[in-house]
Design an enzyme around this catalytic site. Structure first.
Site, PDB file in Angstrom:
ATOM      1  N   CYS A   1      14.772   6.858   5.863  1.00 48.62           N
ATOM      2  CA  CYS A   1      14.144   5.681   6.471  1.00 48.62           C
ATOM      3  C   CYS A   1      14.087   4.487   5.515  1.00 48.62           C
ATOM      4  O   CYS A   1      14.143   3.332   5.945  1.00 48.62           O
ATOM      5  CB  CYS A   1      12.734   6.025   6.919  1.00 48.62           C
ATOM      6  SG  CYS A   1      11.810   6.955   5.672  1.00 48.62           S
TER       7      CYS A   1
ATOM      8  N   GLU B   1       2.637  12.752   3.380  1.00 48.99           N
ATOM      9  CA  GLU B   1       3.051  11.388   2.996  1.00 48.99           C
ATOM     10  C   GLU B   1       1.899  10.422   3.284  1.00 48.99           C
ATOM     11  O   GLU B   1       2.077   9.381   3.924  1.00 48.99           O
ATOM     12  CB  GLU B   1       4.291  10.967   3.789  1.00 48.99           C
ATOM     13  CG  GLU B   1       5.402  12.005   3.754  1.00 48.99           C
ATOM     14  CD  GLU B   1       6.680  11.551   4.428  1.00 48.99           C
ATOM     15  OE1 GLU B   1       7.712  11.498   3.745  1.00 48.99           O
ATOM     16  OE2 GLU B   1       6.650  11.246   5.637  1.00 48.99           O
TER      17      GLU B   1
HETATM   18  O1  FUB Z   1       9.065  10.131  10.179  1.00 44.95           O
HETATM   19  C1  FUB Z   1       9.881   8.976  10.180  1.00 44.95           C
HETATM   20  C2  FUB Z   1       9.874   8.352   8.824  1.00 44.95           C
HETATM   21  O2  FUB Z   1      10.388   9.304   7.875  1.00 44.95           O
HETATM   22  C3  FUB Z   1       8.501   8.008   8.308  1.00 44.95           C
HETATM   23  O3  FUB Z   1       8.086   6.742   8.596  1.00 44.95           O
HETATM   24  C4  FUB Z   1       8.649   8.241   6.857  1.00 44.95           C
HETATM   25  O4  FUB Z   1       7.422   8.362   6.200  1.00 44.95           O
HETATM   26  C5  FUB Z   1       9.481   9.487   6.816  1.00 44.95           C
HETATM   27  O5  FUB Z   1       8.686  10.601   7.064  1.00 44.95           O
HETATM   28 ZN    ZN Z   2      10.850   5.464   4.116  1.00 47.53          ZN
END
Ligand code: FUB
Ligand code: ZN
Length: 627
Positions: free
Chosen positions: A396, A294
């Site tokens: 999230c 990501e």
């Molecule tokens: O890992 C916690 C949250 O979930 C991150 O900020 C997002 O990118 C997703 O991976």
């Molecule tokens: Zn998110």
């Protein structure tokens, strides 16, 4: 503006009264808050907060589920601050009671570790305990500010004090800095809210220690760049690794630079911003181009179909920009915040308010997605989904959208000394305290759909209003009480210094042209292509509007020929662009000698944020440029 003198005007002092953001806020208040709560109930996130899970029970807590819930509380509280709502508060109070039940005597609070692996507390850097603590702190401050209820804040403070002892004083955890940043910016907030120095010291300890600790490199998921731990923060000059982590970190670094008036850190923040906007950001304000981790990728790696562009990453980019404009007035920070907010952030939310995108691609082809979906797991490429969903296993983004929209007033003004900076235009009233003076400004506008902004002062006095002239705006006029005034922009702001009387009205008229934008040829997917923008909005075409046309074959000419129509898209009024474009006539072979023959079509474009609200179909932002 003198460096480091910027002060925020928080959304608590801003009342969104109409226009674009009012509609979004009403939608979130009416639909989104409840829809996300319901999904968090159904998926066990809310229930597991009490850490009462036992083997054999459903809904084994996940390491960062509680951050979803505390972020939802923060978002809900942003709305409660404007309108108290007993039923909503009752829902939150139940959640807070569960957290109270789960909290250890020493202050520790994490449902997963307490219920599932108590012996592993503070041993795995990548496991999000400090990230969850950050969201707990932010949620607790917001709820206390909105309602005056302190229980959640006290819980958060007890936990923050434990973290301070374990990490800054005793160094008794197995690692030194969080694998997922977030707590740093939350601790600066807690410091500002409580005035307690130790929270500022802890935030600064985490920032100063990052990238310097041997112990932080010894965990299984040891790609240090992924967690921005490859270098001490003052030596990080390019945006690396997981994009949400990176931008939460950079936001905290900007907080620290401002607080400490530290040039070295401010320069790093500025370099990181430049690297992002000049090399690693999409035309939609999306960042974090690859699903692998990501993450940010290398310069100019901005693929369209596989663009990751997590909604949270663009929210975090807006957070970073909002802090940068306090360090130094430069219109590009607000330009960038608007780009993120009006395009990738909002595309994360359906027009119905109850469905969400996590990833925000620049193009989709349902045939590619259907083929991909028909393959077995290990044979698939990573492609974004075509339609928003009600919840993700990693959820999230939905609560992050609630808090971003609830606190949108944060982006409206800042001030420095005697100058009020109008950063992002929106239809809202604001009450700003400039030293001993109270300034009330009423802004009326249909921005971002129209470039006319009227600001009426409701208070007498000597002060300066600085109007931001966005980078996209090539022509504008400024009138005060009906009289046009010469208005040269300095660093992107027109400074109006005078003795104001209640009732004075400033009218800023920004010409909002349709523009064709090309991308740097080092971005392979963009060679020979162009995209349409108008003001801060990026536009896209959807197959549903262009039956029988292969969108990627469309060639576009001159943006000046495009009409701006106000139309209804999926039940919402918005500007739609329409103009001439070209496609190849009948093409049955797979290959053939080149022929310069085209068929004229009418191309219809909608704001990018509104895509995927009318069923699955092809979508593209970039078009071939017809010579
Ligand atoms: O890992 C916690 C949250 O979930 C991150 O900020 C997002 O990118 C997703 O991976
Ligand atoms: Zn998110």
């Amino acid at each position: 503006m003198e460096k480091y003198t910027g002060k925020p005007v928080g959304f608590g002092d801003v009342e969104v009264t109409g226009g674009f953001w009012k509609k979004k806020q009403e939608l979130v208040e009416r639909v989104t808050i409840g829809a996300v709560f319901k999904r968090f109930e159904e998926t066990g996130r809310n229930g597991c907060l009490d850490a009462g899970w036992k083997e054999g029970m459903p809904f084994r807590p996940h390491i960062f589920w509680e951050s979803d819930v505390t972020k939802w509380i923060e978002g809900a509280a942003d709305f409660l601050r404007k309108h108290r709502d007993a039923a909503l508060e009752e829902q939150i109070d139940i959640l807070v009671d569960r957290m109270e039940k789960a909290q250890d005597e020493n202050g520790y609070l994490n449902a997963y570790f307490t219920a599932v692996e108590p012996e592993a507390r503070f041993t795995r850097r990548t496991d999000h305990e400090l990230y969850c603590a950050g969201h707990l702190i932010e949620g607790a401050i917001a709820y206390c500010e909105a309602t005056g209820k302190r229980k959640m804040l006290d819980i958060a403070i007890r936990y923050a004090d434990l973290i301070d002892r374990v990490f800054r004083i005793e160094h008794s955890a197995s690692f030194d800095t969080p694998g997922h940043e977030e707590i740093e910016l939350a601790l600066f907030k807690l410091y500002r809210y409580t005035g307690e120095e130790r929270y500022r010291m802890l935030a600064e300890y985490f920032l100063d220690t990052r990238g310097t600790s041997e112990r932080d490199g010894t965990y299984s998921f040891a790609d240090l760049e992924h967690m921005q731990s490859h270098l001490p923060v003052r030596r990080q000059r390019t945006a690396e690794g997981h994009s949400v982590r990176a931008l939460y970190l950079y936001s905290a670094m900007a907080d620290m630079a401002l607080l400490e008036k530290e040039d070295e850190l401010a320069d790093v923040c500025s370099d990181l911003f430049e690297n992002i906007v000049n090399r690693r950001m999409y035309i939609t304000g999306g960042v974090g181009s690859t699903h692998r981790g990501e993450s940010f990728s290398y310069d100019y790696d901005l693929p369209e179909y596989t663009a990751y562009n997590e909604t949270c990453a663009s929210i975090a980019l807006a957070f970073f920009c909002r802090r940068l404009w306090l360090i130094r007035a430069d219109r590009r920070y607000a330009d960038c915040a608007e780009l993120a907010l009006y395009n990738t952030v909002l595309s994360g939310l359906s027009l119905s308010g109850d469905e969400f995108f996590y990833e925000n691609p620049l193009a989709v082809d349902p045939r590619r997605t259907a083929f991909n979906d028909s393959r077995a797991q290990g044979l698939r490429e990573h492609l974004p989904i075509l339609q928003r969903v009600k919840v993700f296993s990693c959820s999230c983004c939905p609560p992050n959208l609630i808090r971003a929209i609830g606190a949108i007033g944060d982006y409206m003004y800042s001030f420095s000394g005697n100058t009020v900076y109008a950063q992002c235009y929106m239809n809202a009233d604001a009450e700003i305290t400039l030293g001993a003076r109270r300034v009330v400004l009423r802004q009326r506008t249909e921005y971002p759909y129209d470039g006319n902004v009227r600001i009426r002062t409701e208070t007498d006095g000597d002060y300066t209003v600085a109007l931001r002239i966005p980078s996209w705006c090539d022509a504008y006029t400024v009138h005060i009480n009906g009289e046009e005034i010469p208005a040269e922009a300095e660093e992107g702001y027109v400074l109006l210094a005078r003795t104001w009387s209640a009732g004075d009205e400033v009218v800023l008229d920004m010409v909002m042209e349709v523009k064709l934008i090309e991308g740097n040829p080092q971005v392979p997917d963009l060679c020979g292509r162009a995209a349409f923008t108008r003001g801060p909005l990026t536009f896209c075409a959807e197959g549903v509007d262009m039956p029988g046309v292969q969108l990627r074959d469309i060639r576009v000419g001159n943006a000046g020929e495009y009409a701006v129509l106000e139309e209804t898209v999926a039940g919402e009024r918005m500007p739609v662009l329409e103009g001439k474009a070209y496609v190849r006539p009948e093409f049955t072979e797979l290959y053939r000698p080149c022929r310069e023959s085209y068929r004229e079509i009418t191309l219809r474009l909608i704001p990018y944020h509104a895509w995927a609200n009318r069923g699955e179909c092809e979508m593209t932002v970039w078009f071939l440029k017809k010579s």
